[in-house]
Enzyme design. Structure first.
Site, PDB file in Angstrom:
ATOM      1  N   LYS A   1      29.138  22.769  81.508  1.00 18.26           N
ATOM      2  CA  LYS A   1      29.510  24.120  81.929  1.00 18.26           C
ATOM      3  C   LYS A   1      30.309  24.074  83.231  1.00 18.26           C
ATOM      4  O   LYS A   1      31.144  24.942  83.479  1.00 18.26           O
ATOM      5  CB  LYS A   1      28.254  24.974  82.121  1.00 18.26           C
ATOM      6  CG  LYS A   1      27.425  25.175  80.851  1.00 18.26           C
ATOM      7  CD  LYS A   1      28.047  26.224  79.957  1.00 18.26           C
ATOM      8  CE  LYS A   1      27.056  26.742  78.934  1.00 18.26           C
ATOM      9  NZ  LYS A   1      27.643  27.765  78.057  1.00 18.26           N
TER      10      LYS A   1
ATOM     11  N   THR B   1      26.334  29.007  83.502  1.00 17.60           N
ATOM     12  CA  THR B   1      24.906  29.034  83.798  1.00 17.60           C
ATOM     13  C   THR B   1      24.643  28.951  85.295  1.00 17.60           C
ATOM     14  O   THR B   1      25.396  28.287  86.027  1.00 17.60           O
ATOM     15  CB  THR B   1      24.184  27.872  83.074  1.00 17.60           C
ATOM     16  OG1 THR B   1      22.889  27.696  83.639  1.00 17.60           O
ATOM     17  CG2 THR B   1      24.928  26.565  83.193  1.00 17.60           C
TER      18      THR B   1
END
Ligand code: USQ
Length: 394
Positions: A185, A144
């Site tokens: 992430k 992301t």
């Protein structure tokens, strides 16, 4: 190409399965159908109803003339993942099978730990299964843009040249994530980079912006093929929420000053970019990073566009500021690069107002469904771990 999609039932996974199949790829995938449960847990519902797995599979077979290999299973179970890879022998693995919500990960200790355990462990399992079963396969890992945070300098694609005390190096650009979810992430990026270094794995780490949209062209008019579209505080993202708010005449909910800037992209651009990554694999040992978004906008700019499009459709709507439940910069510099995908042929959708219009037209059919769940539009999950419903501040 044989492409395995981890998370094939999700907001991105399902459209990607359709898009890749329409482009002649052989697709298989797995999903534990958790997204359906999480949204129900937070009191939400997909604005446009989504078909069950069985109905989706029927519709898929009618459309493409062949069945889709879509299994229900847990990617944190290594034996399961390894068996799947042995059977399917993927040439590319697209990993979309993670818990994707920042607010959900901030609810409490249990949600934070679960998010990181699930996301970090299932990515490690995919890395190990590639190494042990299909070492030449390419991992396309969904990360992301939020991994970078909002630094006061330009954001390159993953790496930058640094000169420090007279010496130079090409180093990973700092990651300064803004939620336990975004942190998961960051851990994945580090683990994937390391795996690619030690095992010679091919990997693309996609730093994706916020996705919006109700459909892709390849879904046609078959409602059973439609994607989900969430609008609750956890799984509904900014533009998707604004469009749902507009069609029921609810004020558009800007958090804080509304000058937060993020990269955004339509669903159709997201699946196109993922396909371009799949079709253009990196070399063995290469860990490359793509920043994936159409353009960067402040949330106020987006709210103004949604209001304008809604007005054209005869739906006047207000924009209101709510006290921000998140800890984030509300006004900041934001200048990320986005060149690698363009070099591979990505042509960003320029008319995002046309996408917003299509979304609102789709959502108009489901006004009652959205209205019946309108209480999920106001956030109450706070970044300090408390719960307090946001109030209008402007
Ligand atoms: N925001 C509002 N009003 C709303 C909803 C959001 O002002 O009603 C603001 C938020 O405060 C934030 C920005 O809009 O500053 C983006 O929030 P979001 O909920 O649309 O997206 P975010 O939580 O950042 O996460 C989403 C996806 C996540 C993905 C990420 C990409 O849920 O999976 O990783 O977008 S990015 O934002 O680039 O990190």
């Amino acid at each position: 190409m044989r492409v395995f999609i981890a998370g094939i039932d999700g907001y991105l996974g399902w459209p990607l399965a359709i898009h890749l199949s329409a482009h002649g790829h052989q697709v298989a995938g797995a999903d534990l159908l958790l997204r359906r449960q999480w949204v129900a847990e937070v009191g939400g519902v997909s604005a446009q109803p989504i078909a069950s797995r069985e109905e989706r599979l029927l519709a898929f077979e009618e459309r493409f003339g062949a069945p889709l290999d879509f299994r229900v299973g847990d990617l944190t179970d290594y034996a399961y993942v390894k068996d799947l890879f042995e059977e399917f022998q993927p040439e590319a693995v697209v990993h979309l099978g993670q818990m994707p919500s920042a607010p959900y990960s901030m609810i409490d200790q249990a949600h934070c730990v679960w998010t990181q355990q699930n996301n970090v462990v299932n990515n490690l399992n995919l890395l190990w299964a590639i190494k042990e079963v299909v070492p030449d396969a390419h991992l396309v890992k969904l990360g992301t843009m939020g991994e970078y945070g909002t630094p006061n300098v330009d954001i390159p694609e993953g790496f930058f040249e640094v000169e420090f005390r007279g010496r130079k190096d090409r180093l990973p650009f700092p990651r300064q994530a803004g939620s336990w979810y975004h942190q998961s992430k960051v851990h994945d990026s580090h683990n994937t980079h390391f795996a690619s270094k030690i095992w010679g794995l091919r990997a693309t780490d996609i730093m994706q912006g916020v996705v919006f949209g109700t459909r892709i062209a390849e879904m046609g008019d078959d409602e059973r093929l439609r994607s989900r579209l969430d609008f609750d505080q956890c799984f509904g993202t900014a533009i998707n929420r604004f469009c749902c708010q507009a069609v029921i005449g609810h004020p558009l909910t800007l958090f804080g000053k509304g000058k937060q800037k993020r990269g955004f992209l339509p669903l159709t651009d997201s699946v196109t970019c993922l396909r371009l990554a799949v079709e253009n694999p990196p070399e063995p040992s290469e860990f490359r990073v793509f920043n994936q978004f159409e353009n960067a906008y402040t949330v106020t700019e987006l709210a103004l566009m949604v209001r304008e499009v809604a007005a054209e459709l005869g739906m006047p709507v207000e924009i209101r500021q709510y006290d921000n439940p998140r800890t984030e910069m509300e006004e900041h510099y934001y200048q990320p690069d986005r060149q690698h995908l363009v070099d591979l042929g990505y042509q960003p959708t320029r008319d995002i107002k046309a996408v917003m219009k299509q979304m609102m037209l789709d959502l108009l059919d489901y006004r009652d469904r959205i209205e019946a769940h309108a209480d999920v539009l106001i956030p109450d999950i706070r970044w300090d771990g408390g719960r307090k419903r946001s109030e209008v501040i402007g």
